[in-house]
Enzyme design. Structure first.
Site, PDB file in Angstrom:
ATOM      1  N   ASP A 278      34.577 -17.163  73.536  1.00 30.07           N
ATOM      2  CA  ASP A 278      35.666 -18.063  73.005  1.00 30.07           C
ATOM      3  C   ASP A 278      34.995 -19.232  73.387  1.00 30.07           C
ATOM      4  O   ASP A 278      34.808 -19.665  74.671  1.00 30.07           O
ATOM      5  CB  ASP A 278      37.007 -17.418  73.975  1.00 30.07           C
ATOM      6  N   ASP A 436      46.837 -12.518  66.597  1.00 29.15           N
ATOM      7  CA  ASP A 436      47.141 -12.538  68.057  1.00 29.15           C
ATOM      8  C   ASP A 436      48.258 -12.155  68.285  1.00 29.15           C
ATOM      9  O   ASP A 436      49.140 -12.877  68.498  1.00 29.15           O
ATOM     10  CB  ASP A 436      47.022 -14.097  68.262  1.00 29.15           C
TER      11      ASP A 436
HETATM   12  O1  1PR Z   1      44.308 -20.069  64.489  1.00 28.67           O
HETATM   13  O2  1PR Z   1      42.583 -20.258  62.764  1.00 28.67           O
HETATM   14  O3  1PR Z   1      42.417 -21.775  64.749  1.00 28.67           O
HETATM   15  O4  1PR Z   1      42.077 -19.580  65.046  1.00 28.67           O
HETATM   16  C1  1PR Z   1      41.916 -19.618  66.484  1.00 28.67           C
HETATM   17  C2  1PR Z   1      41.124 -18.528  66.834  1.00 28.67           C
HETATM   18  O5  1PR Z   1      41.021 -18.489  68.544  1.00 28.67           O
HETATM   19  C3  1PR Z   1      42.040 -17.069  66.592  1.00 28.67           C
HETATM   20  O6  1PR Z   1      41.008 -16.305  66.321  1.00 28.67           O
HETATM   21  C4  1PR Z   1      42.430 -16.870  68.391  1.00 28.67           C
HETATM   22  O7  1PR Z   1      42.408 -15.372  68.374  1.00 28.67           O
HETATM   23  C5  1PR Z   1      41.542 -17.601  68.999  1.00 28.67           C
HETATM   24  N1  1PR Z   1      42.004 -18.021  70.333  1.00 28.67           N
HETATM   25  C6  1PR Z   1      42.815 -19.152  70.345  1.00 28.67           C
HETATM   26  N2  1PR Z   1      43.345 -19.231  71.708  1.00 28.67           N
HETATM   27  C7  1PR Z   1      42.775 -18.412  72.359  1.00 28.67           C
HETATM   28  C8  1PR Z   1      42.888 -18.253  73.541  1.00 28.67           C
HETATM   29  O8  1PR Z   1      42.287 -17.147  74.402  1.00 28.67           O
HETATM   30  N3  1PR Z   1      43.680 -19.027  74.571  1.00 28.67           N
HETATM   31  N4  1PR Z   1      41.167 -16.598  71.864  1.00 28.67           N
HETATM   32  C9  1PR Z   1      41.950 -17.614  71.455  1.00 28.67           C
HETATM   33  C10 1PR Z   1      41.368 -15.306  71.438  1.00 28.67           C
HETATM   34  C11 1PR Z   1      41.148 -13.522  72.386  1.00 28.67           C
HETATM   35  C12 1PR Z   1      39.901 -12.673  72.196  1.00 28.67           C
HETATM   36  C13 1PR Z   1      39.130 -12.246  73.354  1.00 28.67           C
HETATM   37  C14 1PR Z   1      39.362 -10.685  73.251  1.00 28.67           C
HETATM   38  C15 1PR Z   1      38.573 -10.046  74.197  1.00 28.67           C
HETATM   39  N5  1PR Z   1      40.822 -14.585  72.204  1.00 28.67           N
HETATM   40  O9  1PR Z   1      38.752 -13.288  71.365  1.00 28.67           O
HETATM   41  O10 1PR Z   1      37.954 -12.616  73.301  1.00 28.67           O
HETATM   42  O11 1PR Z   1      40.760 -10.671  73.712  1.00 28.67           O
HETATM   43  O12 1PR Z   1      38.667 -10.539  75.603  1.00 28.67           O
HETATM   44  P1  1PR Z   1      38.533  -9.401  76.890  1.00 28.67           P
HETATM   45  O13 1PR Z   1      37.561  -8.495  76.318  1.00 28.67           O
HETATM   46  O14 1PR Z   1      38.153 -10.245  78.104  1.00 28.67           O
HETATM   47  O15 1PR Z   1      39.802  -8.819  77.068  1.00 28.67           O
HETATM   48  P2  1PR Z   1      42.930 -20.356  64.066  1.00 28.67           P
END
Ligand code: 1PR
Length: 581
Positions: A278, A436
């Site tokens: 991320d 999400d």
């Molecule tokens: O909406 O097309 O602009 O895409 C935004 C992208 O960014 C989406 O894929 C969304 O999942 C991701 N995203 C947005 N905000 C966050 C955040 O964390 N605040 N991250 C985010 C998503 C989830 C996973 C993470 C897993 C594994 N993070 O990517 O890596 O949950 O984590 P873990 O193994 O530590 O539990 P758009």
């Protein structure tokens, strides 16, 4: 002695019928529009050095990876500009990308089709990759039938998903090598990376071309070889050290493999282990890898800083060396920052793809956008820039939710959503939808008109059921659509894969949400990547044993070096789950 190549191949001249098509799309314009002379004669150029590889890139996808792999092996690249360049090549690499019909149209329009046939018929060194293999056949059913170059008997058809095999075929699979292929000498029992929905099938007519097959529901052609002509359905440039050894043997047939490859154990499609980064700018403006707890990425200190777990390019390189089967970058503030203004993210991809030879996915901010000067950018342009910078797949989050809501509301596929446009141009295997969702507990499944599950552990008030509410803008806004409904809709709109996060589990280290992953992986016939919550190797075997996930993704445990990727894979192997080693 090799059998003389092409002695009994289908006549190609009668098959060149795709003529008088409209002008080339702008992205192919470097190949020119003028049909060249039909009287070709092939000669090896004496001016180009032995380290030069001629590359036929018609601009339809990520060819940067092939370029990077060739350069990594110490060779220079000369791009084909005219059919003459094909004829003068010492060795030609043709990494076909995109759709069959569009590729044939470009080849035909530019006269490259006949140059390719002449070059190949003269047994000059050739390596076709993926579509570069399929185009050698007589025709393809992809948006067709569409005629191909007609050098190899047979039709390219779509995988059959009715027998439970997920289409596209994405991931690391095993080869059955059937004849001496030269370039496959180091493959042994190693997996190679495939990503495609169409395949050519073995038959009595094309049998003597086949050097290896692969099993995925059907036994299909994985590679061909006749004389100096090779073509492979898998992606050597994305197949790690084994893939590089294949390219090395093609580019320099006398070479010995530079890096000793360990014993492989490939017998079928492997479950993938994916490292996810991320990425966002921290408060100083540096692009950092961050990691949230339930999507909150700030330290809970007075400074309230964005957590910084390292530099994206360095970490991606490390995970490649550690054995990650794929690396994903999610630009988590892409929903509010315009990614083409966010050049560091494009640079991250460019630098990473120079040394990382497994698939790269990038997501965040893929949508239509008008900048402050009133200049409009389509989501297709945004995605194209990501592909050009080294992405193999793009991942769409928020925009896919809006597209699915509209599709469910109207029942009409407009063809205009980012999902539809990008999958039409680059193929659905290049388009991931990232979901999400957040769990919403309910007492009675009849309380909502959305798909619910009976949960394995009760909700805070003893609720036995839940539905999974989709969110947009990084989890900030909940929508009235469930993950189940979204997954079904985006599959129909052209998604090739689903990245299934779960906000409740993200960063908790307590395991994946098996209820959710089972629900979605049983509902769709495209591959599903389980994400969020991995805290130990046992969580990976649990998700693979209890659901139909094709891959499992983790972030925190890898970034904090709590569990190495190799330990996850060793555990999976011990549990009898096939992985790439
Ligand atoms: O909406 O097309 O602009 O895409 C935004 C992208 O960014 C989406 O894929 C969304 O999942 C991701 N995203 C947005 N905000 C966050 C955040 O964390 N605040 N991250 C985010 C998503 C989830 C996973 C993470 C897993 C594994 N993070 O990517 O890596 O949950 O984590 P873990 O193994 O530590 O539990 P758009």
């Amino acid at each position: 002695m090799e059998a003389p190549p092409f002695a009994s191949s289908a006549s190609s001249s009668s098959l060149f019928s795709l003529r008088n098509k409209p002008l080339l799309p702008a992205r192919f314009s470097h190949l020119g529009n003028t049909k060249q002379s039909r009287n070709f004669s092939v000669r090896a150029s004496s001016s180009s050095g032995d380290s030069v590889v001629t590359l036929l890139d018609y601009g339809a996808g990520n060819v940067r990876s092939v370029r990077n792999a060739i350069r990594f092996l110490g060779f220079d690249i000369k791009d084909v500009q005219t059919p003459e360049d094909i004829l003068n090549a010492n060795r030609l690499v043709f990494p076909g990308v995109g759709a069959f019909a569009a590729a044939m149209e470009v080849l035909s329009k530019t006269g490259m089709d006949e140059a390719l046939c002449s070059y190949i018929e003269k047994d000059r060194p050739f390596l076709g990759i993926c579509l570069g293999l399929q185009l050698l056949f007589e025709s393809s059913e992809e948006n067709g039938p569409v005629k191909g170059l007609g050098l190899i008997p047979g039709t390219v058809g779509r995988f059959d998903s009715s027998n439970g095999f997920r289409v596209p075929h994405i991931g690391w699979n095993a080869l059955q090598i059937t004849s001496n292929s030269g370039i496959l000498d180091d493959v042994g029992n190693h997996h190679l990376y495939f990503v495609h929905s169409y395949r050519a099938m073995p038959s009595d007519d094309n049998n003597k071309w086949i050097s290896s097959t692969c099993d995925y529901g059907d036994k299909f052609i994985a590679s061909i070889r006749r004389g100096n002509v090779h073509a492979v359905q898998f992606h050597p440039e994305k197949s790690g050290d084994v893939g590089l050894s294949i390219l090395r043997r093609f580019l320099n047939p006398k070479s010995n493999v530079a890096k000793k490859l360990g014993e492989g154990k490939a017998s079928k499609l492997a479950k993938r282990v994916i490292a996810c980064l991320d990425v966002r700018a921290n408060d100083k403006g540096d692009l950092v890898v961050t990691k949230g707890d339930q999507y909150d990425v700030r330290e809970h200190t007075e400074e309230n800083e964005v957590r910084n777990l390292g530099k994206p390019v360095d970490l991606a390189g490390q995970y490649y060396k550690d054995g990650a089967d794929e690396v994903s970058f999610l630009n988590i503030t892409g929903f509010r920052d315009f990614p083409l203004g966010d050049l560091p993210m494009l640079q991250v991809l460019q630098y990473t793809s120079e040394n990382v030879f497994v698939p790269l996915t990038v997501g965040g901010g893929i949508r239509d956008f008008t900048d402050s000067n009133g200049r409009y950018y389509s989501s297709l342009e945004v995605a194209s820039e990501y592909f050009r910078s080294g992405a193999d797949k793009i991942s769409i989050g928020s925009d896919a939710v809006y597209a699915a809501e509209e599709y469910i509301r109207t029942g009409v596929k407009t063809g205009k959503t980012s999902l539809e446009q990008i999958s039409r141009v680059y193929g659905n295997q290049a388009v991931v939808v990232s979901i999400d969702p957040r769990r919403v507990y309910i007492k009675d499944p009849n309380d909502v008109q959305l798909k619910t599950v009976r949960v394995s552990s009760l909700g805070p008030n003893g609720e036995e059921y839940a539905w999974y509410q989709c969110t947009v803008n990084g989890g900030r806004e909940g929508r009235q659509i469930g993950a189940y409904e979204l997954a079904k809709a985006v599959e129909e709109l052209g998604a090739g894969e689903i990245l299934l996060n779960c906000i409740d589990c993200d960063g908790q280290g307590k395991g994946f949400d098996v209820d959710l992953i089972k629900l979605i992986s049983d509902a769709v016939s495209i591959p599903v990547i389980a994400s969020s919550g991995a805290g130990a190797p046992e969580h990976f075997s649990e998700v693979f044993n209890k659901t139909n996930a094709s891959a499992a993704l983790a972030a925190g445990i890898f970034h904090r070096k709590e569990v190495p990727i190799q330990s996850v894979k060793e555990h999976l192997l011990k549990e009898g789950i096939e992985v790439r080693i």
